[in-house]
Design a protein around this motif. Structure first.
Motif, PDB file in Angstrom:
ATOM      1  N   TYR A 313       0.847  -1.179   0.000  1.00  0.00           N
ATOM      2  CA  TYR A 313       0.000   0.000   0.000  1.00  0.00           C
ATOM      3  C   TYR A 313       0.886   1.233   0.000  1.00  0.00           C
ATOM      4  N   HIS A 314       0.285   2.405  -0.099  1.00  0.00           N
ATOM      5  CA  HIS A 314       1.051   3.629   0.054  1.00  0.00           C
ATOM      6  C   HIS A 314       0.598   4.348   1.324  1.00  0.00           C
ATOM      7  N   ALA A 315       1.500   5.142   1.863  1.00  0.00           N
ATOM      8  CA  ALA A 315       1.168   6.038   2.965  1.00  0.00           C
ATOM      9  C   ALA A 315       2.008   7.293   2.800  1.00  0.00           C
ATOM     10  N   TYR A 316       1.557   8.373   3.395  1.00  0.00           N
ATOM     11  CA  TYR A 316       2.229   9.667   3.269  1.00  0.00           C
ATOM     12  C   TYR A 316       3.134   9.887   4.481  1.00  0.00           C
ATOM     13  N   ASP A 317       4.404  10.124   4.207  1.00  0.00           N
ATOM     14  CA  ASP A 317       5.427  10.186   5.248  1.00  0.00           C
ATOM     15  C   ASP A 317       5.550  11.606   5.789  1.00  0.00           C
ATOM     16  N   LYS A 318       5.131  11.793   7.018  1.00  0.00           N
ATOM     17  CA  LYS A 318       5.184  13.117   7.622  1.00  0.00           C
ATOM     18  C   LYS A 318       6.614  13.611   7.797  1.00  0.00           C
ATOM     19  N   GLN A 319       7.555  12.688   7.912  1.00  0.00           N
ATOM     20  CA  GLN A 319       8.952  13.075   8.072  1.00  0.00           C
ATOM     21  C   GLN A 319       9.613  13.456   6.744  1.00  0.00           C
ATOM     22  N   GLN A 320       8.911  13.224   5.641  1.00  0.00           N
ATOM     23  CA  GLN A 320       9.440  13.577   4.315  1.00  0.00           C
ATOM     24  C   GLN A 320       8.436  14.455   3.563  1.00  0.00           C
ATOM     25  N   ASN A 321       7.883  15.423   4.253  1.00  0.00           N
ATOM     26  CA  ASN A 321       6.978  16.393   3.624  1.00  0.00           C
ATOM     27  C   ASN A 321       5.765  15.758   2.958  1.00  0.00           C
ATOM     28  N   GLY A 322       5.332  14.630   3.488  1.00  0.00           N
ATOM     29  CA  GLY A 322       4.126  13.990   2.968  1.00  0.00           C
ATOM     30  C   GLY A 322       4.325  13.191   1.706  1.00  0.00           C
ATOM     31  N   ALA A 323       5.539  12.763   1.393  1.00  0.00           N
ATOM     32  CA  ALA A 323       5.790  11.990   0.172  1.00  0.00           C
ATOM     33  C   ALA A 323       5.026  10.666   0.198  1.00  0.00           C
ATOM     34  N   PRO A 324       4.349  10.308  -0.910  1.00  0.00           N
ATOM     35  CA  PRO A 324       3.686   9.003  -0.995  1.00  0.00           C
ATOM     36  C   PRO A 324       4.741   7.905  -1.119  1.00  0.00           C
ATOM     37  N   THR A 325       4.699   6.966  -0.199  1.00  0.00           N
ATOM     38  CA  THR A 325       5.815   6.040   0.003  1.00  0.00           C
ATOM     39  C   THR A 325       5.344   4.591  -0.034  1.00  0.00           C
ATOM     40  N   LEU A 326       6.167   3.729  -0.619  1.00  0.00           N
ATOM     41  CA  LEU A 326       5.885   2.302  -0.664  1.00  0.00           C
ATOM     42  C   LEU A 326       5.901   1.701   0.733  1.00  0.00           C
ATOM     43  N   ARG A 327       4.869   0.926   1.047  1.00  0.00           N
ATOM     44  CA  ARG A 327       4.770   0.222   2.318  1.00  0.00           C
ATOM     45  C   ARG A 327       4.366  -1.226   2.043  1.00  0.00           C
ATOM     46  N   ILE A 328       4.974  -2.153   2.767  1.00  0.00           N
ATOM     47  CA  ILE A 328       4.667  -3.584   2.616  1.00  0.00           C
ATOM     48  C   ILE A 328       4.610  -4.198   4.003  1.00  0.00           C
ATOM     49  N   ALA A 329       3.568  -4.959   4.285  1.00  0.00           N
ATOM     50  CA  ALA A 329       3.438  -5.585   5.598  1.00  0.00           C
ATOM     51  C   ALA A 329       3.056  -7.053   5.453  1.00  0.00           C
ATOM     52  N   PRO A 330       3.710  -7.958   6.211  1.00  0.00           N
ATOM     53  CA  PRO A 330       3.237  -9.338   6.258  1.00  0.00           C
ATOM     54  C   PRO A 330       1.834  -9.385   6.855  1.00  0.00           C
ATOM     55  N   VAL A 331       1.082 -10.389   6.451  1.00  0.00           N
ATOM     56  CA  VAL A 331      -0.267 -10.571   6.972  1.00  0.00           C
ATOM     57  C   VAL A 331      -0.356 -11.940   7.627  1.00  0.00           C
ATOM     58  N   ARG A 332      -0.843 -11.984   8.850  1.00  0.00           N
ATOM     59  CA  ARG A 332      -1.115 -13.263   9.505  1.00  0.00           C
ATOM     60  C   ARG A 332      -2.626 -13.422   9.630  1.00  0.00           C
ATOM     61  N   TRP A 333      -3.047 -14.679   9.599  1.00  0.00           N
ATOM     62  CA  TRP A 333      -4.468 -14.973   9.720  1.00  0.00           C
ATOM     63  C   TRP A 333      -4.743 -15.394  11.159  1.00  0.00           C
ATOM     64  N   GLY A 334      -5.588 -14.643  11.842  1.00  0.00           N
ATOM     65  CA  GLY A 334      -5.861 -14.879  13.251  1.00  0.00           C
ATOM     66  C   GLY A 334      -6.684 -16.124  13.500  1.00  0.00           C
ATOM     67  N   ALA A 335      -6.786 -16.489  14.751  1.00  0.00           N
ATOM     68  CA  ALA A 335      -7.562 -17.659  15.147  1.00  0.00           C
ATOM     69  C   ALA A 335      -9.031 -17.522  14.755  1.00  0.00           C
ATOM     70  N   ASP A 336      -9.505 -16.273  14.623  1.00  0.00           N
ATOM     71  CA  ASP A 336     -10.887 -16.044  14.218  1.00  0.00           C
ATOM     72  C   ASP A 336     -11.056 -16.069  12.709  1.00  0.00           C
ATOM     73  N   GLY A 337      -9.949 -16.336  11.982  1.00  0.00           N
ATOM     74  CA  GLY A 337     -10.011 -16.419  10.524  1.00  0.00           C
ATOM     75  C   GLY A 337      -9.864 -15.107   9.811  1.00  0.00           C
ATOM     76  N   TRP A 338      -9.629 -14.006  10.542  1.00  0.00           N
ATOM     77  CA  TRP A 338      -9.518 -12.692   9.918  1.00  0.00           C
ATOM     78  C   TRP A 338      -8.053 -12.275   9.794  1.00  0.00           C
ATOM     79  N   PRO A 339      -7.726 -11.507   8.758  1.00  0.00           N
ATOM     80  CA  PRO A 339      -6.326 -11.100   8.533  1.00  0.00           C
ATOM     81  C   PRO A 339      -5.912  -9.945   9.437  1.00  0.00           C
ATOM     82  N   VAL A 340      -4.624  -9.971   9.827  1.00  0.00           N
ATOM     83  CA  VAL A 340      -4.043  -8.900  10.619  1.00  0.00           C
ATOM     84  C   VAL A 340      -2.743  -8.463   9.933  1.00  0.00           C
ATOM     85  N   ALA A 341      -2.650  -7.202   9.572  1.00  0.00           N
ATOM     86  CA  ALA A 341      -1.431  -6.684   8.935  1.00  0.00           C
ATOM     87  C   ALA A 341      -0.417  -6.330  10.001  1.00  0.00           C
ATOM     88  N   GLU A 342       0.802  -6.860   9.875  1.00  0.00           N
ATOM     89  CA  GLU A 342       1.855  -6.624  10.861  1.00  0.00           C
ATOM     90  C   GLU A 342       2.714  -5.467  10.383  1.00  0.00           C
TER      91      GLU A 342
END
Length: 343
Positions: A313-342
């Protein structure tokens, strides 16, 4: 994508690159993947990710002569920018969408021996928009058979349409049928069944409605950037709510819902319907005490060969004047079957 990438992001990105070039202490071994990302991370808006061979590839919105930005990595950590997919809009797009502003919000997949890259062409604040398709045998510019072939118009919306034909995402259901979901604002997210050979709609005038946010009287309905995942007997629909493209003032966040059928209904963990602005929050901005990464959204997905899942996904980096920045997070599937982004 989003409705538009503000043009000043180009100059912001230069500041961001300069900032990331400064020497920094190495992150601790238990650091998140996001904290370890290095290289050409900006400007990245509306990213999608795919793996070919031993390389990962990210495609994202492009402007000017860089129509669809490209990045690659061998390890998901160190990223290098590559040449754009196109340097000019194809003739059909300039004719269909006068004043079209770049190529927005691509989607990448591998189908029947070729990579399919769907992309959007539009103008700010308008639903006179179009989605096109380009294909290539490989993503490696040095490999035989590399080269993007434009396959023309896929879906178009006009001022009389009740949807906006941007933000495409391709998905194959468990019966082998091909689909394209898309949409931004207006009456929300639509789903078209596709012809398997052409990658274009079988019934262009009969899309399914799968998510929307009822708008207040006279107000907008901020929902866009759909992406569908097949996991655990459910189809999972991600979408971005609220507003992108405002730098650190962006209010984007990502919700998710699930359905037994690809056509819906998609419901959040609490049973709330995404046809009524419901769903479960999946990505949100940093807590107020940190406030660095703003407006996380326009999420894509990678199910890697080792069985691990990642959200890009992208997010805007407050430390770099709001630059749109590449973000990647592993996802685990919880015991309830729903995804959680780490993240």
């Amino acid at each position: 994508m989003a409705r538009q990438i503000i043009t000043h992001f180009t100059s912001i990105a230069l500041l961001a690159v300069a900032g990331t070039a400064c020497a920094q202490q190495a992150p601790p071994p238990d650091a998140t993947l996001n904290s370890r990302l290095t290289g050409d991370l900006t400007p990245t808006h509306d990213p999608v990710i795919i793996r070919e061979g031993d390389s990962y590839h990210v495609f994202s919105t492009g402007h000017g002569k860089r129509l669809i930005e490209t990045r690659s990595s061998k390890d998901l950590i160190h990223w290098t920018a590559g040449d754009p997919v196109f340097t000019a809009l194809p003739a059909w797009a300039t004719n269909a969408i006068p004043g079209g502003e770049g190529m927005w919000a691509p989607d990448i997949s591998y189908v029947d021996g070729r990579h399919r890259l769907y992309y959007s062409v539009s103008t700010f604040g308008s639903n006179r928009s179009a989605i096109g398709l380009a294909t290539s045998a490989t993503l490696d510019p040095k490999a035989p058979g590399y080269g993007w072939r434009d396959e023309g118009l896929v879906v178009m919306s006009t001022r009389t349409s009740d949807y906006n034909a941007i933000d495409p995402n391709f998905v194959i259901d468990r019966e082998g049928r091909h689909w394209l979901t898309l949409g931004s604002f207006w009456t929300g997210i639509k789903l078209f069944e596709l012809d398997r050979k052409t990658g274009k709609p079988l019934h262009p005038d009969k899309p399914y409605s799968i998510a929307r946010r009822p708008a207040p009287v006279g107000g907008p309905a901020p929902i866009e950037a759909p992406f569908i995942i097949d996991h655990g007997g459910y189809y999972w629909l991600m979408a971005s709510y609220d507003y992108c493209c405002k730098g650190v003032n962006s209010t984007y966040y990502t919700v998710i819902g699930r359905s037994k059928a690809i056509t819906g209904p998609y419901l959040g963990k609490d049973g709330s319907s995404m046809m009524n602005g419901g769903g479960t929050i999946f990505l949100r901005a940093d807590l107020q005490e940190q406030q660095r990464w703003r407006g996380p959204g326009h999420a894509g997905w990678l199910h890697d060969r080792d069985g691990k899942d990642y959200v890009v996904y992208h997010a805007y980096d407050k430390q770099q004047n709001g630059a749109p920045t590449l973000r990647i997070a592993p996802v685990r599937w919880g015991a309830d079957g729903w995804p959680v982004a780490e993240y």
